[in-house]
Every structure is written in structure tokens, then in C-alpha cells.
Design a protein around this motif. Structure first.
Motif, PDB file in Angstrom:
ATOM      1  N   PRO A 113       0.756  -0.927   0.182  1.00  0.00           N
ATOM      2  CA  PRO A 113       0.069  -0.006  -0.059  1.00  0.00           C
ATOM      3  C   PRO A 113       0.741   1.232   0.097  1.00  0.00           C
ATOM      4  O   PRO A 113       1.987   1.405   0.494  1.00  0.00           O
ATOM      5  N   ILE A 114       0.345   2.243  -0.846  1.00  0.00           N
ATOM      6  CA  ILE A 114       1.096   3.520  -0.801  1.00  0.00           C
ATOM      7  C   ILE A 114       0.687   4.484   0.295  1.00  0.00           C
ATOM      8  O   ILE A 114      -0.791   4.585   0.259  1.00  0.00           O
ATOM      9  N   PRO A 115       1.297   5.110   1.273  1.00  0.00           N
ATOM     10  CA  PRO A 115       1.033   5.981   2.180  1.00  0.00           C
ATOM     11  C   PRO A 115       0.373   7.091   1.443  1.00  0.00           C
ATOM     12  O   PRO A 115       0.674   7.628   0.327  1.00  0.00           O
ATOM     13  N   GLU A 116      -0.456   7.839   2.128  1.00  0.00           N
ATOM     14  CA  GLU A 116      -1.313   8.927   1.807  1.00  0.00           C
ATOM     15  C   GLU A 116      -0.285   9.827   1.511  1.00  0.00           C
ATOM     16  O   GLU A 116      -0.752  11.294   1.133  1.00  0.00           O
ATOM     17  N   ASP A 117       0.830  10.100   2.294  1.00  0.00           N
ATOM     18  CA  ASP A 117       1.778  11.318   2.078  1.00  0.00           C
ATOM     19  C   ASP A 117       3.233  10.813   1.515  1.00  0.00           C
ATOM     20  O   ASP A 117       3.374   9.545   1.800  1.00  0.00           O
ATOM     21  N   ASP A 135       5.819  11.221   3.587  1.00  0.00           N
ATOM     22  CA  ASP A 135       6.977  10.939   4.448  1.00  0.00           C
ATOM     23  C   ASP A 135       7.581   9.722   4.513  1.00  0.00           C
ATOM     24  O   ASP A 135       8.598   9.465   4.910  1.00  0.00           O
ATOM     25  N   GLU A 136       6.980   8.654   4.489  1.00  0.00           N
ATOM     26  CA  GLU A 136       7.290   7.322   4.291  1.00  0.00           C
ATOM     27  C   GLU A 136       8.122   6.935   3.339  1.00  0.00           C
ATOM     28  O   GLU A 136       9.301   6.211   3.115  1.00  0.00           O
ATOM     29  N   LEU A 137       7.803   7.573   1.872  1.00  0.00           N
ATOM     30  CA  LEU A 137       8.241   6.999   0.825  1.00  0.00           C
ATOM     31  C   LEU A 137       9.902   7.771   0.473  1.00  0.00           C
ATOM     32  O   LEU A 137      10.597   7.128  -0.118  1.00  0.00           O
ATOM     33  N   HIS A 138       9.655   9.135   0.527  1.00  0.00           N
ATOM     34  CA  HIS A 138      10.846   9.905   0.384  1.00  0.00           C
ATOM     35  C   HIS A 138      11.253   9.624  -1.319  1.00  0.00           C
ATOM     36  O   HIS A 138      12.488   9.513  -1.609  1.00  0.00           O
ATOM     37  N   PRO A 151      10.858  11.115  -5.119  1.00  0.00           N
ATOM     38  CA  PRO A 151      10.788  12.435  -5.975  1.00  0.00           C
ATOM     39  C   PRO A 151       9.458  12.663  -6.304  1.00  0.00           C
ATOM     40  O   PRO A 151       8.544  11.678  -6.502  1.00  0.00           O
ATOM     41  N   GLU A 152       8.938  13.905  -6.347  1.00  0.00           N
ATOM     42  CA  GLU A 152       7.492  14.302  -6.359  1.00  0.00           C
ATOM     43  C   GLU A 152       6.799  13.809  -7.543  1.00  0.00           C
ATOM     44  O   GLU A 152       5.626  13.111  -7.651  1.00  0.00           O
ATOM     45  N   LEU A 153       7.336  13.638  -8.892  1.00  0.00           N
ATOM     46  CA  LEU A 153       6.817  13.306  -9.955  1.00  0.00           C
ATOM     47  C   LEU A 153       6.865  11.814  -9.912  1.00  0.00           C
ATOM     48  O   LEU A 153       5.672  11.115 -10.321  1.00  0.00           O
ATOM     49  N   VAL A 154       7.653  11.050  -9.600  1.00  0.00           N
ATOM     50  CA  VAL A 154       7.533   9.503  -9.107  1.00  0.00           C
ATOM     51  C   VAL A 154       6.350   9.109  -8.125  1.00  0.00           C
ATOM     52  O   VAL A 154       5.560   8.224  -8.431  1.00  0.00           O
ATOM     53  N   TYR A 155       6.365  10.150  -7.053  1.00  0.00           N
ATOM     54  CA  TYR A 155       5.410   9.866  -6.120  1.00  0.00           C
ATOM     55  C   TYR A 155       3.822   9.935  -6.640  1.00  0.00           C
ATOM     56  O   TYR A 155       3.128   8.983  -6.633  1.00  0.00           O
ATOM     57  N   TRP A 156       3.699  11.026  -7.529  1.00  0.00           N
ATOM     58  CA  TRP A 156       2.424  11.313  -8.025  1.00  0.00           C
ATOM     59  C   TRP A 156       2.149  10.215  -9.143  1.00  0.00           C
ATOM     60  O   TRP A 156       0.788   9.891  -9.460  1.00  0.00           O
ATOM     61  N   ALA A 157       3.072   9.932  -9.883  1.00  0.00           N
ATOM     62  CA  ALA A 157       2.828   8.861 -10.947  1.00  0.00           C
ATOM     63  C   ALA A 157       2.498   7.401 -10.372  1.00  0.00           C
ATOM     64  O   ALA A 157       1.673   7.112 -10.972  1.00  0.00           O
ATOM     65  N   ALA A 217      13.921  10.621 -11.445  1.00  0.00           N
ATOM     66  CA  ALA A 217      13.824   8.952 -10.937  1.00  0.00           C
ATOM     67  C   ALA A 217      14.334   9.004  -9.431  1.00  0.00           C
ATOM     68  O   ALA A 217      14.728  10.091  -9.021  1.00  0.00           O
ATOM     69  N   ASP A 218      13.936   8.074  -8.619  1.00  0.00           N
ATOM     70  CA  ASP A 218      14.362   7.930  -7.330  1.00  0.00           C
ATOM     71  C   ASP A 218      16.008   7.528  -7.364  1.00  0.00           C
ATOM     72  O   ASP A 218      16.545   7.338  -8.218  1.00  0.00           O
ATOM     73  N   GLU A 219      16.320   7.256  -5.978  1.00  0.00           N
ATOM     74  CA  GLU A 219      17.659   6.880  -5.776  1.00  0.00           C
ATOM     75  C   GLU A 219      18.023   5.786  -6.584  1.00  0.00           C
ATOM     76  O   GLU A 219      19.400   5.418  -6.692  1.00  0.00           O
ATOM     77  N   GLU A 220      17.088   4.578  -6.757  1.00  0.00           N
ATOM     78  CA  GLU A 220      17.497   3.381  -7.362  1.00  0.00           C
ATOM     79  C   GLU A 220      17.180   3.502  -8.880  1.00  0.00           C
ATOM     80  O   GLU A 220      17.502   2.553  -9.645  1.00  0.00           O
ATOM     81  N   GLY A 221      16.664   4.631  -9.299  1.00  0.00           N
ATOM     82  CA  GLY A 221      16.723   4.832 -10.901  1.00  0.00           C
ATOM     83  C   GLY A 221      15.298   4.433 -11.401  1.00  0.00           C
ATOM     84  O   GLY A 221      15.039   4.506 -12.446  1.00  0.00           O
ATOM     85  N   TYR A 222      14.380   4.309 -10.521  1.00  0.00           N
ATOM     86  CA  TYR A 222      12.969   3.976 -10.807  1.00  0.00           C
ATOM     87  C   TYR A 222      12.236   5.448 -11.182  1.00  0.00           C
ATOM     88  O   TYR A 222      12.156   6.281 -10.382  1.00  0.00           O
ATOM     89  N   SER A 223      11.678   5.212 -12.376  1.00  0.00           N
ATOM     90  CA  SER A 223      11.343   6.664 -12.748  1.00  0.00           C
ATOM     91  C   SER A 223       9.836   6.786 -12.645  1.00  0.00           C
ATOM     92  O   SER A 223       9.001   5.910 -12.485  1.00  0.00           O
ATOM     93  N   ALA A 224       9.122   7.799 -12.973  1.00  0.00           N
ATOM     94  CA  ALA A 224       7.961   8.224 -12.733  1.00  0.00           C
ATOM     95  C   ALA A 224       6.957   7.245 -13.929  1.00  0.00           C
ATOM     96  O   ALA A 224       6.008   6.633 -13.596  1.00  0.00           O
ATOM     97  N   LEU A 225       7.656   7.319 -15.169  1.00  0.00           N
ATOM     98  CA  LEU A 225       6.958   6.249 -16.256  1.00  0.00           C
ATOM     99  C   LEU A 225       7.175   4.821 -15.704  1.00  0.00           C
ATOM    100  O   LEU A 225       5.884   4.186 -15.841  1.00  0.00           O
ATOM    101  N   GLN A 226       7.932   4.371 -15.085  1.00  0.00           N
ATOM    102  CA  GLN A 226       7.861   2.919 -14.459  1.00  0.00           C
ATOM    103  C   GLN A 226       6.930   3.006 -13.390  1.00  0.00           C
ATOM    104  O   GLN A 226       6.184   1.800 -13.405  1.00  0.00           O
ATOM    105  N   ALA A 227       6.889   3.798 -12.557  1.00  0.00           N
ATOM    106  CA  ALA A 227       5.805   3.766 -11.582  1.00  0.00           C
ATOM    107  C   ALA A 227       4.333   3.671 -12.160  1.00  0.00           C
ATOM    108  O   ALA A 227       3.645   3.066 -11.471  1.00  0.00           O
ATOM    109  N   ALA A 228       4.161   4.685 -13.100  1.00  0.00           N
ATOM    110  CA  ALA A 228       2.906   4.540 -13.524  1.00  0.00           C
ATOM    111  C   ALA A 228       2.534   3.317 -14.249  1.00  0.00           C
ATOM    112  O   ALA A 228       1.417   2.850 -14.363  1.00  0.00           O
TER     113      ALA A 228
END
Length: 103
Positions: free
Chosen positions: A8-12, A14-17, A19-25, A46-57
Motif C-alpha cells: 500500500p502507498i502511504p497517503e503522504d 513522508d514514508e516513501l521519500h 521524488p515528487e513526480l515519481v510519487y504522484w505517478a 527518478a528515485d535513488e534506485e533509478g525508478y522513474s515516474a513512467l515506470q511507477a505509472a
């Protein structure tokens, strides 16, 4: 990183840390993704591991977000360690797989 119904994705953020675009995607929030892009956030952020917004979506099944990111120049070949297409295939996101293969 797995951000789907199994984890489950937290509502904010704070837990995930993330990048904003990756989070919203990862949440599938088209309006927030559009807002961030309009404010100049890099479409390939992308995040620290290279996971991009496109990959997240793609992994989480948000075709509208995937299409938006691709239309704004997201790198569909970005791999960390999997591409968006590979993640969508593993998550059985058929519509997204078909869309990405059509590019």
C-alpha cells in the motif's frame, strides 16, 4: 520498489521519500503529474534506485499517466533494472503493455 496493491502507498510522501513526480505517478494522479511537469519538473525524474515516474505509472496500471509522460518525452527505454514495459508485463498491465509496444 513495488508500489501496487501488494504494498500500500502511504497517503503522504513522508514514508516513501520519493521524488515528487515519481510519487504522484505511482498514485496515478494525472492532475498532480501535469502540475509538476508544468512547473518544470524533469519528465525523466527518478528515485535513488533509478525508478522513474513512467515506470511507477506503468507498473501500477495508470495508462493515462503513462500516456501523458510519454507525450512529454519520458524515456520509454529507461531501465533500472527493468523498463516500464517489462514492469507492466510483470504486473500484467495489458493495456499499458499494448500501448508501450505500439510506440
Amino acid at each position: 520498489m513495488k508500489l501496487n496493491s501488494i504494498s500500500p502507498i502511504p497517503e503522504d510522501d513522508d514514508e516513501l521519500h520519493l521524488p515528487e513526480l515519481v510519487y504522484w505517478a505511482s498514485l496515478g494522479d494525472v492532475a498532480e503529474v501535469e502540475k509538476r511537469l508544468a512547473n518544470g519538473v524533469d519528465v525523466n525524474q527518478a528515485d535513488e534506485e533509478g525508478y522513474s515516474a513512467l515506470q511507477a505509472a506503468a507498473e501500477n496500471g495508470y495508462l493515462d499517466v503513462v500516456q501523458l509522460l510519454v507525450s512529454k518525452g519520458a524515456d520509454v527505454q529507461h531501465k533500472a533494472p527493468y523498463t516500464a514495459l517489462e514492469l507492466a508485463e510483470m504486473a500484467e498491465q495489458t493495456e499499458i503493455v499494448n500501448y508501450l509496444k505500439s510506440l
